[in-house]
Design a protein around this motif. Structure first.
Motif, PDB file in Angstrom:
ATOM      1  N   PHE A 127       0.828  -1.209   0.000  1.00  0.00           N
ATOM      2  CA  PHE A 127       0.000   0.000   0.000  1.00  0.00           C
ATOM      3  C   PHE A 127       0.864   1.260   0.000  1.00  0.00           C
ATOM      4  O   PHE A 127       0.577   2.218  -0.743  1.00  0.00           O
ATOM      5  CB  PHE A 127      -0.924  -0.003   1.225  1.00  0.00           C
ATOM      6  N   LYS A 128       1.919   1.289   0.799  1.00  0.00           N
ATOM      7  CA  LYS A 128       2.769   2.477   0.846  1.00  0.00           C
ATOM      8  C   LYS A 128       3.450   2.717  -0.503  1.00  0.00           C
ATOM      9  O   LYS A 128       3.617   3.869  -0.926  1.00  0.00           O
ATOM     10  CB  LYS A 128       3.796   2.338   1.967  1.00  0.00           C
ATOM     11  N   ALA A 129       3.838   1.629  -1.160  1.00  0.00           N
ATOM     12  CA  ALA A 129       4.434   1.789  -2.488  1.00  0.00           C
ATOM     13  C   ALA A 129       3.409   2.344  -3.478  1.00  0.00           C
ATOM     14  O   ALA A 129       3.705   3.255  -4.270  1.00  0.00           O
ATOM     15  CB  ALA A 129       4.988   0.450  -2.968  1.00  0.00           C
ATOM     16  N   SER A 130       2.192   1.820  -3.448  1.00  0.00           N
ATOM     17  CA  SER A 130       1.133   2.317  -4.334  1.00  0.00           C
ATOM     18  C   SER A 130       0.776   3.755  -3.994  1.00  0.00           C
ATOM     19  O   SER A 130       0.489   4.572  -4.888  1.00  0.00           O
ATOM     20  CB  SER A 130      -0.111   1.427  -4.232  1.00  0.00           C
ATOM     21  N   LEU A 131       0.770   4.098  -2.710  1.00  0.00           N
ATOM     22  CA  LEU A 131       0.465   5.455  -2.280  1.00  0.00           C
ATOM     23  C   LEU A 131       1.499   6.439  -2.841  1.00  0.00           C
ATOM     24  O   LEU A 131       1.142   7.522  -3.325  1.00  0.00           O
ATOM     25  CB  LEU A 131       0.433   5.520  -0.752  1.00  0.00           C
ATOM     26  N   ALA A 132       2.773   6.067  -2.775  1.00  0.00           N
ATOM     27  CA  ALA A 132       3.822   6.950  -3.299  1.00  0.00           C
ATOM     28  C   ALA A 132       3.692   7.119  -4.811  1.00  0.00           C
ATOM     29  O   ALA A 132       3.867   8.229  -5.345  1.00  0.00           O
ATOM     30  CB  ALA A 132       5.192   6.382  -2.929  1.00  0.00           C
ATOM     31  N   ARG A 133       3.356   6.041  -5.507  1.00  0.00           N
ATOM     32  CA  ARG A 133       3.203   6.147  -6.971  1.00  0.00           C
ATOM     33  C   ARG A 133       1.995   7.001  -7.348  1.00  0.00           C
ATOM     34  O   ARG A 133       2.050   7.808  -8.281  1.00  0.00           O
ATOM     35  CB  ARG A 133       3.061   4.748  -7.584  1.00  0.00           C
ATOM     36  N   ALA A 134       0.896   6.823  -6.618  1.00  0.00           N
ATOM     37  CA  ALA A 134      -0.333   7.533  -6.969  1.00  0.00           C
ATOM     38  C   ALA A 134      -0.243   9.023  -6.680  1.00  0.00           C
ATOM     39  O   ALA A 134      -0.865   9.843  -7.370  1.00  0.00           O
ATOM     40  CB  ALA A 134      -1.521   6.926  -6.224  1.00  0.00           C
ATOM     41  N   THR A 135       0.513   9.403  -5.651  1.00  0.00           N
ATOM     42  CA  THR A 135       0.566  10.809  -5.239  1.00  0.00           C
ATOM     43  C   THR A 135       1.855  11.505  -5.656  1.00  0.00           C
ATOM     44  O   THR A 135       1.900  12.749  -5.681  1.00  0.00           O
ATOM     45  CB  THR A 135       0.434  10.911  -3.708  1.00  0.00           C
ATOM     46  N   GLY A 136       2.886  10.725  -5.964  1.00  0.00           N
ATOM     47  CA  GLY A 136       4.187  11.326  -6.262  1.00  0.00           C
ATOM     48  C   GLY A 136       4.886  11.860  -5.027  1.00  0.00           C
ATOM     49  O   GLY A 136       5.881  12.572  -5.128  1.00  0.00           O
ATOM     50  N   ILE A 137       4.407  11.503  -3.844  1.00  0.00           N
ATOM     51  CA  ILE A 137       4.997  11.962  -2.579  1.00  0.00           C
ATOM     52  C   ILE A 137       5.541  10.738  -1.835  1.00  0.00           C
ATOM     53  O   ILE A 137       4.758   9.882  -1.390  1.00  0.00           O
ATOM     54  CB  ILE A 137       3.956  12.684  -1.700  1.00  0.00           C
ATOM     55  N   PRO A 138       6.846  10.602  -1.691  1.00  0.00           N
ATOM     56  CA  PRO A 138       7.391   9.373  -1.105  1.00  0.00           C
ATOM     57  C   PRO A 138       7.332   9.302   0.409  1.00  0.00           C
ATOM     58  O   PRO A 138       7.550   8.238   0.976  1.00  0.00           O
ATOM     59  CB  PRO A 138       8.848   9.398  -1.585  1.00  0.00           C
ATOM     60  N   ASN A 139       7.068  10.414   1.058  1.00  0.00           N
ATOM     61  CA  ASN A 139       7.186  10.405   2.523  1.00  0.00           C
ATOM     62  C   ASN A 139       5.884  10.782   3.232  1.00  0.00           C
ATOM     63  O   ASN A 139       5.903  11.429   4.284  1.00  0.00           O
ATOM     64  CB  ASN A 139       8.304  11.345   2.965  1.00  0.00           C
ATOM     65  N   ILE A 140       4.745  10.395   2.696  1.00  0.00           N
ATOM     66  CA  ILE A 140       3.481  10.578   3.412  1.00  0.00           C
ATOM     67  C   ILE A 140       3.504   9.701   4.663  1.00  0.00           C
ATOM     68  O   ILE A 140       3.832   8.510   4.605  1.00  0.00           O
ATOM     69  CB  ILE A 140       2.279  10.220   2.524  1.00  0.00           C
ATOM     70  N   ASP A 141       3.170  10.307   5.787  1.00  0.00           N
ATOM     71  CA  ASP A 141       3.212   9.584   7.056  1.00  0.00           C
ATOM     72  C   ASP A 141       2.073   8.571   7.112  1.00  0.00           C
ATOM     73  O   ASP A 141       0.901   8.924   6.896  1.00  0.00           O
ATOM     74  CB  ASP A 141       3.106  10.560   8.217  1.00  0.00           C
ATOM     75  N   VAL A 142       2.408   7.328   7.415  1.00  0.00           N
ATOM     76  CA  VAL A 142       1.418   6.254   7.518  1.00  0.00           C
ATOM     77  C   VAL A 142       1.607   5.581   8.871  1.00  0.00           C
ATOM     78  O   VAL A 142       2.648   4.980   9.138  1.00  0.00           O
ATOM     79  CB  VAL A 142       1.579   5.230   6.379  1.00  0.00           C
ATOM     80  N   TRP A 143       0.611   5.705   9.733  1.00  0.00           N
ATOM     81  CA  TRP A 143       0.672   5.066  11.043  1.00  0.00           C
ATOM     82  C   TRP A 143       0.157   3.638  10.949  1.00  0.00           C
ATOM     83  O   TRP A 143      -0.945   3.388  10.446  1.00  0.00           O
ATOM     84  CB  TRP A 143      -0.202   5.809  12.053  1.00  0.00           C
ATOM     85  N   ARG A 144       0.933   2.728  11.443  1.00  0.00           N
ATOM     86  CA  ARG A 144       0.496   1.336  11.549  1.00  0.00           C
ATOM     87  C   ARG A 144      -0.348   1.201  12.814  1.00  0.00           C
ATOM     88  O   ARG A 144       0.139   1.420  13.920  1.00  0.00           O
ATOM     89  CB  ARG A 144       1.696   0.392  11.629  1.00  0.00           C
TER      90      ARG A 144
END
Length: 797
Positions: free
Chosen positions: A237-254
């Protein structure tokens, strides 16, 4: 079986009062132990049971960007559902008090496809209605309101949002009259600290977006996300999130990290309850065990004539156990019923905030085996005592205590010698008295009390010393966000440094880096234009060069990092390697707790980031300064440097949530210590009372040989004093060490900075208190010795 039933009927007529007292004692102990064990089992599983069936979020995604496109995220293959929430606050006006609400829902998925709650009362709101809200389970107790009552929602104005208003300031925007339609609980919609909150319908945000986001939009919407594959899907999901937004460091809390922490807290609370159950069981062993032993021994003595007529030992032991079996059965049934009733008040502590089904709970896996075990143990104890009494050879000489022998060699007075023997030597035959339970009870009581006070001393220190959580500063200054800082930042900081109450100031920029595939690390880039704030470091030192970092305690554990190791962090400027020079605590913020994240130098931050999420300053005041007055002056500096002080907010730091979690478990060790103290009092009192009954013949002989009444009283005083001294000799060092060990375990697991606790007052008073209590317990037995009639006792002999 005829003889057993005949004997039982005889016993019921002669000793029904004794058997009733024994049954009540068994009921009390059984109910206490089973209620504690069942409560511990229920509390330890409360959060996991809350997770089941509530469709909990797997991650919290925090881009913190205005007008972020969440539809792109909903379309990702790893995403099962998204529920957005607005990073904003609003007021809740009730008849009782005002409550600040936070994070109003941003869409109709809330409480439906993500975090579907347990309904404790009522129903979920209609997402299309402005006038319906649900509340947390703590809300009715705090406000006296529940389903059907009215509340007023007070929204901020768009101008308040644009001016960077303090989140705790009173909103002055539109008012919405609403009705409470439900009381809910889910993993996200639960306050582990027990505070109340209100969740409005998403229709409120739909109609009043500018009141939450400003005009134009400067606020933002974040989201709870449930994944296909749960936590296992987070890296993809984090990899897909970075590709979809172009932002590699969106904070994601587990969310699994929070689950682990809550289960750790609940496990400690359960362990404390189990320790209380063990203490109650120990008390039962002393109190009930001695009562059963006395009863069985007396029965064996009365069976002597039947033994001479051919009654076998096995059958005599069985007869001696029949009446205790009946008392144990009645007591066990009552005890199980009491434990079931007590379940309505379980679980306790933090677990009460997570329990999905509060109220009465029948746990057959604990209650039924526990009730049967009580019957079996009491019956077995009676039979075993009778069997040993039947096999004991009265010709065997009793064992001698080395202390009593040494006292005799020193030529101590006769009353003290006799009291020493009564305290340490069992005796034999009809005068035998068990001394080990009294000695163990005295040691355990002193140990438990001192351990409890030592542990509580650590809790009390942590409760008033924020530095234990890394808070060596008394004010936060919010200078900017999303790479935009206030134009007057430099002037405000220079004015703050010049303030006579400001002792230290550290400026920091905050960004979120990635370590490995799915671990987000909030990094603080420190720069100190004046004396820097003190960093609380558990191991190592603070970073000094751009390639060094200090990691939070929990982050270091997740990354399996230690002082001297290296970690690779990925940020907007690529992957950079840092050497870990320290492990400690960091400032707590909206993206991290005080034990989670890392610190680098300002140059080290710029190796990794070309932007920042937040720009802050940490300000420490000199000792003796008034923090409120100092914060007011700093706020005035901001207002003077910038028209209206817009964009800069200065406020005290929030109290760490883990502090409240520790305070929740503070009463448990104290209750345990009190129960162990009661055990000591019961054990010593029982030993003194039993000695008066069993050894009155020995005292009568001494009285006949010339011992005076004060000397007879001194026997009991010497016995009680020696029991207390033995308890102090072993209990003080063991209790002191145990209290420190327990607090070290809690400090390491919380985590917080460990400072060795010292309950000095308890340490000074435990000796005099133990001696005083022991001698008070000796008052009545000593009085009985003075009333002893030697001629009457010896004539009966």
């Amino acid at each position: 079986m005829t003889l057993q039933w005949v004997w039982l009927r005889l016993e019921l007529r002669r000793r029904w009062r004794s058997l009733a007292v024994l049954a009540l004692l068994i009921a009390f102990v059984t109910g206490t132990v089973l209620a504690a064990v069942a409560g511990a089992r229920r509390g330890a599983s409360s959060y996991d049971r809350l997770l089941a069936g509530t469709l909990p979020a797997d991650v919290v995604v925090l881009p913190n960007q205005p007008d972020f496109d969440w539809d792109r995220i909903r379309a990702l293959p790893e995403v099962a559902a998204v529920s957005t929430f607005v990073v904003a606050s609003f007021g809740v006006v009730t008849d009782k008090q005002n409550i600040f609400g936070n994070f109003p829902p941003g869409d109709d998925d809330v409480l439906r496809t993500v975090e579907r709650p347990v309904l404790l009362a009522g129903r979920v709101f209609d997402p299309a209605r402005l006038d319906e809200v649900v509340v947390s389970s703590e809300y009715p107790a705090l406000t006296g309101q529940s389903v059907g009552d009215r509340v007023t929602l007070q929204l901020p104005t768009a101008e308040q949002i644009a001016s960077g208003v303090n989140p705790m300031a009173q909103p002055i925007g539109p008012k919405i009259e609403a009705r409470i339609v439900g009381v809910v609980r889910s993993p996200w919609f639960t306050n582990p600290l027990g505070g109340a909150f209100v969740v409005p319908s998403p229709a409120v945000f739909t109609k009043y977006q500018e009141n939450f986001l400003g005009k134009p939009h400067i606020g933002y919407v974040n989201a709870l996300v449930r994944l296909n594959g749960s936590a296992h899907a987070i890296p993809a999901f984090k990899a897909s999130l970075a590709r979809a937004t172009g932002i590699p460091n969106i904070d994601v809390w587990r969310r699994s990290d929070e689950t682990d922490h809550f289960n750790q807290v609940l496990g400690f609370e359960a362990a404390a309850l189990l320790a209380f159950a063990l203490a109650a069981l120990a008390a039962a062993t002393v109190l009930v065990g001695q009562s059963v032993a006395r009863y069985a021994t007396a029965t064996v003595a009365e069976l002597g004539p039947l033994r001479s007529l051919g009654l076998s030992r096995r059958r005599a032991a069985a007869i001696a156990a029949v009446a205790p079996l009946l008392a144990a059965t009645a007591g066990s049934v009552v005890g199980v019923a009491c434990a079931a009733v007590a379940s309505a008040w379980m679980p306790i502590g933090s677990a009460a905030n997570f329990e999905p089904a509060p109220g009465f709970d029948l746990d057959p896996l604990i209650l039924l085996p526990g009730g049967l075990a009580a019957i079996v143990l009491v019956t077995a104890a009676a039979a075993a005592t009778a069997w040993l009494a039947l096999h004991r050879d009265p010709r065997l000489a009793p064992s001698r205590s080395m202390v009593a022998v040494a006292a005799a060699r020193l030529g101590l007075p006769v009353p003290i010698l006799v009291g020493t023997r009564f305290a340490l030597e069992r005796g034999r035959g009809a005068t035998a008295v068990p001394v080990r339970p009294a000695l163990l009870g005295a040691i355990t009581g002193v140990l438990g009390v001192l351990a409890a006070f030592t542990f509580s001393s650590g809790v009390a220190d942590a409760a008033v010393n924020p530095a234990r959580y890394g808070q060596t500063y008394q004010a936060f200054a919010y200078l900017g966000m999303n790479s935009q800082s206030s134009s007057g930042t430099g002037k405000v900081l220079s004015d703050a440094i010049a303030d006579p109450d400001v002792a230290a100031l550290t400026e920091a920029k905050i960004g979120v880096a990635q370590a490995g595939e799915d671990i987000s690390v909030t990094m603080y880039g420190y720069r100190s234009p004046a004396t820097p704030i003190t960093q609380v470091i558990v191991d190592g030192r603070a970073p000094r060069t751009p390639d060094e970092t200090l990691l939070g305690v929990t982050t270091a554990r997740r990354l399996d990092a230690h002082v001297g190791s290296t970690v690779d962090l990925n940020g907007p400027l690529g992957r950079q390697r840092y050497r870990v020079t320290g492990v400690g605590f960091v400032p707590s913020g909206s993206h991290n707790d005080y034990d989670d994240g890392g610190v680098v130098t300002h140059d080290g931050y710029e190796r990794l980031f070309d932007s920042y999420k937040y720009h802050i300053a940490l300000i420490a005041f000199r000792p003796g300064a008034d923090p409120d007055a100092a914060i007011q002056r700093l706020t005035a500096y901001a207002a003077a440097a910038i028209p209206g002080g817009a964009g800069i907010l200065i406020e005290p730091p929030e109290v760490p949530t883990k502090l409240v979690e520790i305070q929740n478990v503070q009463p448990l060790p104290m209750v345990l210590g009190g129960f162990l103290a009661l055990l000591a009092v019961a054990a010593v009192g029982h030993a003194l009372a039993t000695a008066v009954r069993r050894r009155k013949h020995e005292v009568a002989v001494l009285r006949a040989l010339g011992m005076t009444r004060p000397q007879a009283r001194l026997i009991v005083i010497a016995q009680a004093t020696l029991l207390a001294l033995v308890g102090l000799l072993f209990g003080v060092p063991l209790g002191f060490a145990l209290g420190r060990v327990l607090w070290r375990v809690v400090a390491d697991s919380t985590p917080l900075f460990y400072s060795p606790p010292l309950a000095l007052l308890a340490l000074l008073l435990v000796g005099p208190a133990a001696l005083l209590v022991a001698n008070l317990l000796a008052t009545w037995p000593g009085h009985l010795y003075t009333r002893l009639r030697p001629a009457h006792v010896l004539r009966a002999e």
